[in-house]
Design a protein around this motif. Structure first.
Motif, PDB file in Angstrom:
ATOM      1  N   VAL A   1       0.880  -1.280  -0.033  1.00 13.70           N
ATOM      2  CA  VAL A   1       0.007   0.154   0.108  1.00 13.70           C
ATOM      3  C   VAL A   1       0.833   1.412   0.145  1.00 13.70           C
ATOM      4  O   VAL A   1       0.471   2.375  -0.787  1.00 13.70           O
ATOM      5  N   SER A   2       2.083   1.042   0.793  1.00 13.30           N
ATOM      6  CA  SER A   2       2.906   2.314   0.722  1.00 13.30           C
ATOM      7  C   SER A   2       3.544   2.596  -0.631  1.00 13.30           C
ATOM      8  O   SER A   2       3.567   3.645  -1.281  1.00 13.30           O
TER       9      SER A   2
ATOM     10  N   ALA B   1       0.762   4.107  -2.823  1.00  9.82           N
ATOM     11  CA  ALA B   1       0.532   5.582  -2.568  1.00  9.82           C
ATOM     12  C   ALA B   1       1.748   6.596  -2.753  1.00  9.82           C
ATOM     13  O   ALA B   1       1.175   7.663  -3.211  1.00  9.82           O
ATOM     14  N   THR B   2       2.842   6.053  -2.663  1.00  5.85           N
ATOM     15  CA  THR B   2       3.855   6.855  -3.394  1.00  5.85           C
ATOM     16  C   THR B   2       3.842   7.062  -5.031  1.00  5.85           C
ATOM     17  O   THR B   2       4.142   8.336  -5.303  1.00  5.85           O
ATOM     18  N   LEU B   3       3.359   5.922  -5.642  1.00  8.78           N
ATOM     19  CA  LEU B   3       2.896   6.331  -6.925  1.00  8.78           C
ATOM     20  C   LEU B   3       1.948   7.091  -7.289  1.00  8.78           C
ATOM     21  O   LEU B   3       1.884   7.858  -8.303  1.00  8.78           O
ATOM     22  N   GLY B   4       0.871   6.980  -6.464  1.00  7.70           N
ATOM     23  CA  GLY B   4      -0.291   7.968  -6.761  1.00  7.70           C
ATOM     24  C   GLY B   4       0.289   9.305  -6.228  1.00  7.70           C
ATOM     25  O   GLY B   4      -0.480  10.260  -6.967  1.00  7.70           O
ATOM     26  N   PHE B   5       1.194   9.607  -5.549  1.00  9.66           N
ATOM     27  CA  PHE B   5       1.781  10.863  -5.189  1.00  9.66           C
ATOM     28  C   PHE B   5       2.245  11.496  -6.387  1.00  9.66           C
ATOM     29  O   PHE B   5       2.075  12.572  -6.963  1.00  9.66           O
TER      30      PHE B   5
ATOM     31  N   LEU C   1      10.631   1.012   0.792  1.00 11.80           N
ATOM     32  CA  LEU C   1      11.579   2.197   1.091  1.00 11.80           C
ATOM     33  C   LEU C   1      12.394   2.463  -0.158  1.00 11.80           C
ATOM     34  O   LEU C   1      12.999   3.837   0.132  1.00 11.80           O
ATOM     35  N   ALA C   2      12.613   1.982  -1.204  1.00 12.53           N
ATOM     36  CA  ALA C   2      13.152   2.513  -2.504  1.00 12.53           C
ATOM     37  C   ALA C   2      12.114   3.636  -3.073  1.00 12.53           C
ATOM     38  O   ALA C   2      12.558   4.499  -3.709  1.00 12.53           O
ATOM     39  N   LEU C   3      10.860   3.347  -3.063  1.00 14.56           N
ATOM     40  CA  LEU C   3       9.784   4.405  -3.711  1.00 14.56           C
ATOM     41  C   LEU C   3       9.550   5.508  -2.912  1.00 14.56           C
ATOM     42  O   LEU C   3       9.240   6.388  -3.551  1.00 14.56           O
TER      43      LEU C   3
END
Length: 356
Positions: A68-69, A72-76, A176-178
């Motif tokens: 999910v994290s 969410a980062t891709l959504g950002f 952690l990479a994204l």
């Protein structure tokens, strides 16, 4: 007298010991240690410690949070690239807010929260729950202590089951990479480069000069000798979304001089019947120039006292400003209204490093 022992020496806290009597027959007083070491509570195994299926469920929960994290980062990143900066949405009970700011805040918050929640759930359900007591050592440990620390680190690595739980390891590294990509994407807000935007304003040939206060087009007779008037380009309205950005470059001041008082030949040629039009933006740090001395034809910037001579090409005669105020070439249209004959010949306001 009752017998006593030294502080914390051979003191028993067992109240069931047979009582002894002193020579007088009185029972001796027994002192207990108020700071006795309670020891460690017995370790109760968790269901994950005894049931591998429960451990697998916890592993999947942790992996789901890391996934999910990542989403969410891709959504950002998508929100930053797709949502227009001028779009607003209504969010109860906050009210109307910027859509892109809301999307960026929510996605980044979810990405960071899921990483933290995954780490907490991982440690509480899969890592060892037994308490470990570590004695304090003096600074500058001996070699054997360093070796012990490395051994403890290795034990902790094995205890985390990072090598065994490949699903957690893979999703954790992905999350952690994204997440740092969010910060990299925000670097786009530093740009794009202004290009030629600083060299051009809303003024163009044929644009009428409009009184800044009345919003009426100006005629030559509206500008009297000794007065200072302020104008803006025709069509630029206060309700426009880009008004502040445009007026910061296009703000204009008008002064009428006697033609024989004008010393600079180009200034005379670019004026109309002694009416000269100059940028209102100080060339020091961009403050509005607004103080006019009728007798000397000087204008003063109230911020840092840069002074310009409007009778001599608006050259700097005092203060920190680096160059004269840009002049706008003006004339009149077929209906007798003052109009611009071109944009400013040079960038308005403070200098910038690209300026040639």
């Amino acid at each position: 007298m009752s017998s006593e022992t030294g502080p914390h020496e051979n003191v028993s806290d067992d109240k069931n010991l047979p009582s002894a009597q002193d020579a007088s027959g009185a029972e001796p007083e027994v002192h207990t240690n108020p700071f006795a070491d309670p020891g460690l509570a017995p370790h109760d195994p968790r269901i994950q410690d005894i049931d591998e299926r429960a451990a697998k469920r916890s592993e999947r929960v942790v992996a789901m949070l890391f996934t999910v994290s990542m989403l969410a980062t891709l959504g950002f990143i998508v929100a930053y690239a797709v949502i227009p900066v001028d779009e607003y949405v209504y969010i109860f009970p906050i009210g109307r807010i910027s859509a892109v700011n809301f999307a960026l805040g929510m996605t980044l918050g979810v990405a960071l929260f899921c990483i933290g929640a995954a780490a907490v759930h991982w440690s509480r359900t899969l890592m060892s729950g037994a308490e470990i007591v570590q004695d304090r050592y003096p600074i500058g440990a001996a070699d054997e202590d360093k070796a012990g620390a490395l051994a403890a680190f290795g034990e902790g690595a094995r205890d985390s089951q990072l090598g065994r739980r490949k699903l957690i390891r893979t999703t954790m590294f992905g999350a952690l990479a994204l997440v740092p990509l969010s910060g990299v994407v925000l670097l786009g807000s530093l740009g794009p480069a202004p290009g030629t935007k600083l060299r051009h304003t809303a003024w163009a040939r044929g644009k009428r000069l409009v009184n800044e206060n009345t919003h009426e087009a100006l005629r030559p007779e509206d500008i009297t000798i000794g007065s200072l008037s302020f104008a803006l380009p025709e069509g630029l309205e206060h309700d426009d979304h880009s008004f502040q950005k445009e007026i910061a470059k296009a703000a204009l001041m008008l002064v009428r001089l006697e033609p024989e008082d004008i010393k600079d030949q180009q200034e005379l040629e670019w004026s109309y019947q002694g009416i000269v039009a100059y940028s209102k933006i100080c060339t020091h740090v961009g403050c509005p120039v607004s103080l006019y001395e009728q007798q000397t034809h000087h204008v003063l910037c109230p911020c840092h006292q840069s002074t310009f001579d409007l009778a001599d090409g608006a050259r700097v005669i005092f203060g920190p400003a680096g160059h004269p105020l840009p002049q706008l070439r003006i004339g009149v249209d077929d209906e007798g209204y003052l109009m611009a004959l071109d944009d400013f010949a040079e960038p308005v306001g403070p200098s910038f490093w690209e300026r040639g």
